[in-house]
Design a protein around this motif. Sequence first.
Motif: not given
Length: 263
Positions: A68-82, A179-185
Amino acid sequence: MQKEKITEKIVTWLKDYAENAHVKGYVVGVSGGVDSGVVSTLCAMTGLKTLLLEMPIHQKEDQVSRALDHIADLKSRFPNVEAISLNLTPSFDELFKVFNVNDEDFPAEKLAFANTRARLRMLTLYHFGQLNGLLVCGTGNKVEDFGIGFYTKYGDGGVDVSPIADLYKTEVYELAKHLNLIESIQNAIPTDGLWDVDRTDEQQIGATYPELEKIQKEWGTKTEVDYSGRDLEVFKIFSRMNKAAQHKMQPIPVCDIPEEWRN
């Protein structure tokens, strides 16, 4: 490892493939692990529609929170992500009741139900992929897909494209950092998430990914007599699993009928 070139290559490959297939983009199952984290990010970078599915089945809390944290991070960075979160636990539990039809104990029952989890997720990915005009993007790496066959046939192995299947696990971790994924990933311990108890990949396989990669890179050029100590132990693990997984890696066998028999 030339991370920038590899990233650009995969992103361009994904974009070209989708456009040639006349689809809108990709659907990716996000588990909270590094493989799905990297793949979902690469899909997002294409600029095409990227649908992330989070599909827990009796999942450990830390895996769910990472996803869920990764999804939230990607959605904040990419408008094409759902993203869609679907709790598949009730569906799996119903399948468990239906499939568990007699009192006889089967040695392979636990593994069969673990694979059922992966196949239920595959079904879900294809359902939402078809609804949205998307291809299912696989998350398997080189060791899993072509070394030891550490995936479920027609489960997480049932995909349309496989963008990181030529990258070793250690290389996937390097890309995660790039790719600067969140630390937990980035720091996630590899696990397939298919068991009620927390079983890491290393515990299931009996070897680490770096150990397996060493054998795979030498596969076909060295034999058992070339190894000793821990390397020999890992060689035997790799050899056994590779042999057992050939039915996953090879094309489906077809019984050829002689042409003259058709007359």
